[in-house]
Design an enzyme around this catalytic site. Structure first.
Site, mmCIF file in Angstrom:
data_model
loop_
_atom_site.group_PDB
_atom_site.id
_atom_site.type_symbol
_atom_site.label_atom_id
_atom_site.label_comp_id
_atom_site.label_asym_id
_atom_site.label_seq_id
_atom_site.Cartn_x
_atom_site.Cartn_y
_atom_site.Cartn_z
ATOM 1 N N LYS A 21 7.547 5.010 1.177
ATOM 2 C CA LYS A 21 6.881 6.290 0.829
ATOM 3 C C LYS A 21 6.081 6.113 -0.460
ATOM 4 C CE LYS A 21 9.314 9.581 -1.406
ATOM 5 N NZ LYS A 21 8.725 10.023 -2.675
ATOM 6 N N ASN A 22 6.683 5.469 -1.453
ATOM 7 C CA ASN A 22 6.060 5.403 -2.773
ATOM 8 C C ASN A 22 4.971 4.349 -2.884
ATOM 9 O OD1 ASN A 22 7.668 7.518 -3.386
ATOM 10 N ND2 ASN A 22 9.062 6.396 -4.718
ATOM 11 N N CYS A 114 10.447 20.105 -11.286
ATOM 12 C CA CYS A 114 11.258 19.917 -10.069
ATOM 13 C C CYS A 114 12.703 19.652 -10.511
ATOM 14 C CB CYS A 114 10.707 18.744 -9.269
ATOM 15 S SG CYS A 114 11.074 17.188 -10.044
ATOM 16 N N ARG A 119 7.984 17.406 -15.266
ATOM 17 C CA ARG A 119 7.218 16.268 -14.760
ATOM 18 C C ARG A 119 5.811 16.298 -15.381
ATOM 19 N NH1 ARG A 119 9.572 14.369 -9.912
ATOM 20 N NH2 ARG A 119 8.312 12.489 -10.120
ATOM 21 N N ASP A 301 15.888 6.178 -8.768
ATOM 22 C CA ASP A 301 16.027 6.811 -7.454
ATOM 23 C C ASP A 301 17.330 6.457 -6.761
ATOM 24 O OD1 ASP A 301 12.478 6.605 -6.609
ATOM 25 O OD2 ASP A 301 13.626 7.948 -7.899
ATOM 26 N N ARG A 392 11.662 14.758 3.245
ATOM 27 C CA ARG A 392 10.482 14.367 2.455
ATOM 28 C C ARG A 392 10.355 12.846 2.392
ATOM 29 N NH1 ARG A 392 10.485 16.074 -3.288
ATOM 30 N NH2 ARG A 392 8.709 14.677 -3.104
HETATM 31 C C1 EPZ Z 1 7.460 7.803 -9.319
HETATM 32 O O1 EPZ Z 1 7.342 9.106 -9.863
HETATM 33 C C2 EPZ Z 1 8.192 7.969 -7.996
HETATM 34 N N1 EPZ Z 1 7.402 8.824 -7.098
HETATM 35 C C3 EPZ Z 1 9.564 8.597 -8.240
HETATM 36 O O2 EPZ Z 1 10.239 8.628 -6.980
HETATM 37 C C4 EPZ Z 1 10.355 7.696 -9.184
HETATM 38 O O3 EPZ Z 1 11.585 8.315 -9.480
HETATM 39 C C5 EPZ Z 1 9.554 7.491 -10.484
HETATM 40 O O4 EPZ Z 1 8.252 6.956 -10.176
HETATM 41 C C6 EPZ Z 1 10.248 6.526 -11.440
HETATM 42 O O5 EPZ Z 1 10.412 5.282 -10.821
HETATM 43 C C7 EPZ Z 1 6.386 8.271 -6.411
HETATM 44 O O6 EPZ Z 1 6.081 7.107 -6.548
HETATM 45 C C8 EPZ Z 1 5.650 9.184 -5.481
HETATM 46 P P1 EPZ Z 1 6.758 8.289 -13.753
HETATM 47 P P2 EPZ Z 1 6.364 9.348 -11.145
HETATM 48 O O7 EPZ Z 1 5.376 8.777 -13.992
HETATM 49 O O8 EPZ Z 1 5.128 8.553 -10.982
HETATM 50 C C9 EPZ Z 1 7.555 10.659 -17.751
HETATM 51 C C10 EPZ Z 1 11.380 9.602 -5.179
HETATM 52 O O9 EPZ Z 1 12.552 9.994 -5.093
HETATM 53 N N2 EPZ Z 1 6.098 10.893 -17.726
HETATM 54 O O10 EPZ Z 1 7.047 6.828 -13.886
HETATM 55 O O11 EPZ Z 1 6.251 10.809 -11.338
HETATM 56 C C11 EPZ Z 1 8.265 11.472 -16.673
HETATM 57 O O12 EPZ Z 1 8.549 12.768 -17.137
HETATM 58 C C12 EPZ Z 1 10.578 9.913 -6.430
HETATM 59 O O13 EPZ Z 1 10.779 8.916 -4.316
HETATM 60 C C13 EPZ Z 1 5.488 11.500 -18.837
HETATM 61 O O14 EPZ Z 1 6.146 11.847 -19.818
HETATM 62 O O15 EPZ Z 1 7.251 8.738 -12.309
HETATM 63 C C14 EPZ Z 1 9.520 10.682 -16.421
HETATM 64 O O16 EPZ Z 1 10.490 11.004 -17.397
HETATM 65 C C15 EPZ Z 1 11.340 10.807 -7.384
HETATM 66 N N3 EPZ Z 1 4.136 11.726 -18.796
HETATM 67 C C16 EPZ Z 1 9.067 9.243 -16.637
HETATM 68 O O17 EPZ Z 1 7.840 9.309 -17.389
HETATM 69 C C17 EPZ Z 1 3.371 11.359 -17.720
HETATM 70 O O18 EPZ Z 1 2.134 11.562 -17.758
HETATM 71 C C18 EPZ Z 1 8.812 8.514 -15.325
HETATM 72 O O19 EPZ Z 1 7.751 9.134 -14.680
HETATM 73 C C19 EPZ Z 1 4.006 10.754 -16.611
HETATM 74 C C20 EPZ Z 1 5.366 10.524 -16.642
#
Ligand code: EPZ
Length: 417
Positions: A21-22, A114, A119, A301, A392
């Site tokens: 998915k990711n 969420c 996020r 995850d 999802r």
């Molecule tokens: C991706 O989300 C995945 N989703 C998530 O999987 C996964 O948990 C996450 O990466 C971490 O590995 C997809 O790939 C679609 P991040 P993403 O940006 O991109 C902070 C699942 O279950 N952050 O690496 O949203 C954020 O708040 C899902 O499949 C900022 O502060 O993750 C978090 O604490 C859930 N500012 C951390 O970084 C930003 O601009 C990680 O977020 C962006 C992120």
């Protein structure tokens, strides 16, 4: 829909993992970078993927989907994304990069929060601003106008997965050279880079630094998405938690290093081939602590699934999630099953637990899978509600579990009288 789970002594046999998915979501967003035909195989049939199809169609694309094969054609016409779709799918933020690089304007609803916590997308926006993007906020929407994106030297404050994908997508089609430092190196991003290179993009990576030379034109490509390492990890942990011996096929063990080493430390027998992992779960497993972090650390995850597995361990273990420190909403539901867990100062402490079935409610995608597996470990019957979260991100989850011998089924919720 709800899941009805009954105690299952062991899982045996083999299961085949679907496409990631990711990886699929950013690859679908990359299809916006060209008006040529893109064919994406091993595309998992998931709710989140279908929402991304709807977003592409809203922007002018034609998307055909059959037998896990997506075909994306047609012209990118506009970048105004409907709030209803953006709120349903956090990954919709990934269309910003391609839309601004190609259309130089767009409007996007601010993302919601969420179950995992806030996020934010500040890292995405700082990177796009460095490339020349400018926006105003009006009625909860970010309005970008006349943005000619140019290559820039960007250094992330945190290796955000989504921000890395968004900026790679923008840089691939922007004019000039972009360097992204302190970026994420998750396997799904390597898959996105393979697809972008198949489209003609010029991307290289050294450690956590990507260098992209933008191209005025990118072409279509025919591509197969990598297997889903989080789904693979889910079934590996299901076998370790319930007990038995199971083989997980189409799983790339090199993407699961942190999980497999922690399972071995817990005394679970793990054997691996190039594309499969076999789990032999012993009668007793040892308690092992985990701390999640950016790849190649233990993936956030899989921490809810690890918590369920540690309920079987003989002794105390603990979990800290450094990616989503608040990702413990599932704990109260597991306590209803009898889980012996204490959450304090963002550290979850888990003790050996005797579980007995009752009604519980899923709160997010990975927690839903964890609760179903806990239901297989509990005496009696466990009914897991709010299954929409599961659909999802897991394709044919019940069929795969039943193939391994799990006593689980789905039921429609009878209308309340
Ligand atoms: C991706 O989300 C995945 N989703 C998530 O999987 C996964 O948990 C996450 O990466 C971490 O590995 C997809 O790939 C679609 P991040 P993403 O940006 O991109 C902070 C699942 O279950 N952050 O690496 O949203 C954020 O708040 C899902 O499949 C900022 O502060 O993750 C978090 O604490 C859930 N500012 C951390 O970084 C930003 O601009 C990680 O977020 C962006 C992120």
């Amino acid at each position: 829909m709800l899941a009805v789970c009954r105690r299952t002594e062991k899982l045996v046999g083999s299961v085949d993992i679907s496409g990631s998915k990711n990886a699929a979501l950013p690859v679908l967003s990359a299809c916006l970078l060209t008006d040529d035909k893109c064919v994406i195989r091993n595309m998992p049939d998931l709710e989140d993927v279908r929402i991304m199809f709807a977003l592409l169609r809203k922007m002018g694309k034609t998307v055909k989907f059959e037998n896990n094969r997506a075909e994306v054609t047609g012209q990118l016409r506009h970048g105004a994304l409907p709030e209803k779709l953006v709120r349903k799918l956090r990954a919709s933020v990934l269309v910003m990069g391609p839309v601004l690089a190609r259309l130089k304007e767009g409007s996007f609803a601010l993302p919601g929060g969420c179950a995992l916590g806030e996020r934010p997308i500040d890292i995405h926006l700082l990177g796009l601003k460095a490339m020349g993007a400018a926006y105003s906020i009006l009625r909860g929407r970010m309005i970008f106008k006349r943005n000619v994106l140019k290559g820039a030297h960007i250094k992330f404050s945190f290796p955000s997965v989504g921000a890395t994908e968004n900026l790679l997508l923008a840089a691939a089609a922007a004019s000039g050279r972009t360097v992204i430092e302190n970026a994420s190196v998750e396997p799904e991003i390597a898959d996105l880079c393979l697809f972008l290179k198949a489209m003609g993009a010029d991307i290289t990576r050294t450690g956590s630094v990507y260098t992209v030379k933008g191209k005025a034109r990118l072409g279509g490509a025919d591509f197969a998405v990598m297997p889903d390492r989080i789904e693979a990890g889910t079934f590996i942990l299901a076998a370790a938690s319930v007990g038995g011996s199971a083989r997980v096929d189409s799983a790339n063990p090199s993407h699961l290093g942190a999980l497999l080493s922690k399972l071995r430390a817990a005394g679970v027998k793990i054997s691996q081939k190039e594309n499969s992992v076999t789990v032999n779960s012993p009668k007793k497993i040892k308690p092992v602590n985990i701390v999640t972090g950016p790849y190649p650390a233990f993936p956030t995850d899989l921490q809810p699934l690890w918590a369920v597995c540690m309920m079987r361990a003989s002794g105390r273990s603990q979990i800290r999630d450094k990616i989503f420190p608040a990702r413990f909403m599932y704990v109260d539901e597991l306590k209803r099953l009898g889980a012996s867990m204490v959450l304090k100062n963002a550290v979850l402490r888990i003790n050996t637990s005797r579980l007995s079935g009752t009604n519980i409610y899923a709160c997010d995608l990975r927690a839903a899978a964890a609760m179903i597996i806990a239901g297989l470990m509990a005496e009696g019957e466990t009914r897991v509600y709010e299954l929409k979260h599961l659909f999802r991100g897991y394709e044919n989850f019940f069929g795969k579990l039943r193939k391994l011998g799990a006593n689980v089924s789905m039921e429609r919720i009878r209308e309340e009288k």
